[in-house]
Design a protein around this motif. Structure first.
Motif, short mmCIF file in Angstrom:
data_model
loop_
_atom_site.label_atom_id
_atom_site.label_comp_id
_atom_site.label_asym_id
_atom_site.label_seq_id
_atom_site.Cartn_x
_atom_site.Cartn_y
_atom_site.Cartn_z
N ALA A 59 -3.32 -9.63 5.26
CA ALA A 59 -2.00 -9.00 5.13
C ALA A 59 -1.07 -9.83 4.25
O ALA A 59 -0.32 -9.29 3.43
CB ALA A 59 -1.38 -8.78 6.51
N ARG A 62 -2.04 -9.21 0.69
CA ARG A 62 -1.59 -7.89 0.23
C ARG A 62 -0.12 -7.88 -0.11
O ARG A 62 0.33 -7.13 -0.98
CB ARG A 62 -1.86 -6.83 1.32
CG ARG A 62 -3.27 -6.35 1.41
CD ARG A 62 -3.38 -5.07 2.21
NE ARG A 62 -2.80 -5.17 3.53
CZ ARG A 62 -3.45 -5.59 4.60
NH1 ARG A 62 -4.73 -5.97 4.50
NH2 ARG A 62 -2.86 -5.66 5.78
N HIS A 63 0.66 -8.71 0.56
CA HIS A 63 2.11 -8.75 0.32
C HIS A 63 2.49 -9.84 -0.69
O HIS A 63 3.66 -10.23 -0.76
CB HIS A 63 2.85 -8.95 1.65
CG HIS A 63 2.89 -7.70 2.48
ND1 HIS A 63 1.82 -7.27 3.23
CD2 HIS A 63 3.88 -6.77 2.65
CE1 HIS A 63 2.14 -6.14 3.85
NE2 HIS A 63 3.37 -5.82 3.51
N ILE A 118 8.99 -14.50 1.79
CA ILE A 118 8.62 -13.78 3.01
C ILE A 118 9.04 -14.61 4.21
O ILE A 118 8.96 -15.84 4.19
CB ILE A 118 7.10 -13.49 3.04
CG1 ILE A 118 6.72 -12.63 4.25
CG2 ILE A 118 6.30 -14.78 3.00
CD1 ILE A 118 5.29 -12.10 4.18
N THR A 146 10.39 -9.87 1.52
CA THR A 146 9.80 -9.21 2.68
C THR A 146 10.25 -9.90 3.96
O THR A 146 10.16 -11.13 4.08
CB THR A 146 8.26 -9.24 2.61
OG1 THR A 146 7.84 -8.66 1.38
CG2 THR A 146 7.65 -8.46 3.77
N VAL A 148 9.26 -9.62 7.89
CA VAL A 148 8.33 -9.06 8.87
C VAL A 148 8.91 -9.27 10.25
O VAL A 148 9.28 -10.39 10.61
CB VAL A 148 6.95 -9.73 8.77
CG1 VAL A 148 5.98 -9.11 9.77
CG2 VAL A 148 6.40 -9.61 7.35
N GLY A 158 12.63 -3.68 2.33
CA GLY A 158 11.84 -4.90 2.45
C GLY A 158 11.63 -5.36 3.86
O GLY A 158 11.09 -6.46 4.07
N PHE A 165 2.81 -4.17 8.75
CA PHE A 165 2.48 -5.30 7.88
C PHE A 165 0.98 -5.59 7.90
O PHE A 165 0.37 -5.88 6.85
CB PHE A 165 3.25 -6.54 8.34
CG PHE A 165 2.88 -7.81 7.65
CD1 PHE A 165 3.31 -8.08 6.35
CD2 PHE A 165 2.11 -8.77 8.30
CE1 PHE A 165 2.97 -9.26 5.71
CE2 PHE A 165 1.77 -9.95 7.67
CZ PHE A 165 2.20 -10.20 6.37
#
Length: 537
Positions: A59, A62-63, A118, A146, A148, A158, A165
């Protein structure tokens, strides 16, 4: 995603053959069904934990997280913190834990300086809305792409909930995980610590420095896969990172987490899971010893309690050793140099109670005078430490010149004595900090905030002793003429204006006509501490 530049290698650094994140994978391959992690009633096996780490690692990729990038996270002692930390290292990124008590001022500074793209936060913890805080900060964080949220995520650009996620889009192939060089000198950890400056300092550790630290602890205390680690200390502190998120997997042992400290809950977990090893600050040890519900059975399996992060009273070491029926020792270290000294069963009880121990592993200690010349045994001076677990530098490299000697010793900022037998005793601090329950609080930071209050003409913040938390912050204030200054008014103003961590708020107030100063204008804090000590009830 780009992270901080890697500093130059330390002189004399001893590289390790692998990376510290490799231990979880290896342990899962050897014994996939062995318990690895206990969190809120659930036990994760090594196989389960390894697979979940792979899912989180995918994950992150991917981000957009790439090797060398900073992954910031502000999570309590829960499984998500363990998995995220391991997944971050697995893809070659840098883990950046942020203590959950930090609020807007500290979190904003850290995310800006680390250039974090992030951050992972809980939806709520202990009544605080973390996504709302990050939302307040977003305008000043141009790099943050991002957020999360572990839990229900509020709507926002975002901002993504944890399950979304982790879910791979059905229409998009998962990008391959990046090739991660087997480089033990790669950066692994960015951890912030408070000291004499107003802003936190970003401490950089590599896989090698963390590996050396944990190996020294494993050998010194004879830890094996038969041990069970109990971790009540925040896993966002160096203690929690080292001995909660990494050391257990090096020996193939389980770790038991507690997210909100309560001595009764701690005793229950120790008894239920047969915990044997704890590293935590003074309030945790004090809480176990003084809890009225403690029985001999509660701590029957406990073998070692290493107590550090704050002053440890000798009487507490003695009483705890007797009442918990285990080895209780003082331990000295810092975020920059996690464990320099301690004692073990080979040392007399008096030595364990009255000293901070002897160097462990390959750590070295030296006490010097104002010109960095070694002083004779028994003479107080400035403490320097050196060894392979020493951090490699600060994220802000301008801080390094004052931190190190030319030959690689770290200036701890502590005053100490080393006796003829090589045992260390911390006698004071150069750093102007308050150690509250293992937390280092910058007196200057609190002073800088209070100076902005319209009713405060002058202020100094000093530590006052506390039997449980070791120290609390006292604000010594010279009021503006005619101003009415009260402690509730000051703390309310600090909360509303600066949104500081609650632990940083002054817990005592002394009003004075003027502050005692030297001829050069420096506040004589020792006089304030003496006055407060004399006036203590």
């Amino acid at each position: 995603m780009t992270g901080p530049a890697r500093p130059a290698a330390r002189p004399g650094a001893a590289p390790e053959p692998g990376r510290i994140d490799a231990h979880l994978r290896a342990a899962a391959a050897r014994h996939p069904d062995r318990p690895a992690l206990v969190d809120r009633g659930r036990t994760w096996t090594y196989g389960e934990l390894d697979r979940e780490t792979d899912r989180w690692a995918a994950a992150l990729v991917r981000h957009g997280v790439r090797p060398g990038a900073v992954v910031s996270w502000q999570l309590p002692n829960r499984a998500e913190a363990v998995v995220l930390h391991q997944a971050t290292l697995r893809i070659g990124a840098i883990s950046n834990p942020i203590v959950p008590i930090y609020r807007h001022a500290e979190v904003g500074f850290i995310l800006r300086q680390a250039r974090s793209e992030i951050v992972v936060v809980p939806a709520e913890f202990r009544g605080f809305d973390f996504p709302a805080m990050v939302g307040d900060l977003r305008a000043g964080l141009p790099d943050l792409a991002t957020v999360v949220v572990v839990g229900t995520a509020p709507p926002g650009d975002g901002v993504v909930g944890l399950e979304d996620f982790l879910s791979a889009p059905a229409t998009e192939p998962t990008p391959p995980e990046p090739a991660v060089p087997d480089d033990p000198d790669a950066l692994a950890l960015l951890l912030y610590t408070s000291g004499t400056t107003s802003d936190p300092k970003g401490v950089l550790h590599t896989h090698a420095t963390l590996e050396h630290e944990n190996h020294s602890m494993i050998e010194f205390f004879g830890l094996t896969g038969s041990d069970v680690v109990f971790m009540p200390s925040p896993v966002t502190h160096v203690t929690g990172v080292l001995y909660g998120l990494q050391l257990p997997f090096m020996i193939g042992a389980p770790v038991v987490l507690l997210d909100v400290w309560e001595p009764g809950a701690g005793l229950d977990l120790i008894e239920r899971h047969g915990c044997t090893f704890v590293v935590a600050a003074t309030p945790f040890l004090h809480g176990l010893v003084h809890h009225p519900g403690r029985t001999p059975e509660s701590t029957r399996t406990l073998r070692v309690f290493a107590c550090g992060g704050a002053d440890v009273p000798p009487d507490l070491v003695r009483r705890a050793g007797e009442q918990l029926d285990c080895l209780v020792v003082r331990i000295y270290g810092s975020t920059e140099f996690p464990t320099a000294t301690s004692t073990n069963l080979s040392d007399p009880v008096r030595t364990r109670a009255h000293t901070d121990g002897r160097p462990i592993g390959r750590a070295q200690v030296r006490v010097v005078d104002d010109r960095d010349r070694p002083v004779p045994p028994g003479t107080a001076g400035h403490l320097l430490v050196r060894g392979p677990e020493r951090f490699v530098g600060y994220l802000d490299p301008t801080l390094d010149a004052d931190a190190f000697t030319p030959d690689g010793w770290f200036r701890t900022g502590d005053l100490a004595v080393v006796d003829d037998a090589g045992y260390l005793e911390i006698t004071g601090r150069e750093k102007d900090i308050i150690i509250r329950g293992g937390e280092n609080l910058s007196a200057k930071e609190i002073e800088d905030r209070l100076f902005e209050h319209p009713a405060v003409a002058d202020v100094a913040v000093v530590a006052v002793p506390d039997p449980v938390l070791t120290e609390r912050a006292c604000a010594v204030v010279v009021p503006e003429p005619g101003a009415d200054v009260t402690l509730p008014a000051l703390t309310t103003w600090l909360r509303e204006r600066h949104r500081l961590a609650v632990q940083k708020l002054p817990e005592r107030l002394l009003l004075v006509d003027e502050l005692p100063r030297t001829a050069s204008g420096k506040v004589q804090k020792f006089k304030l501490r003496d006055r407060l000590r004399r006036s203590a009830p």
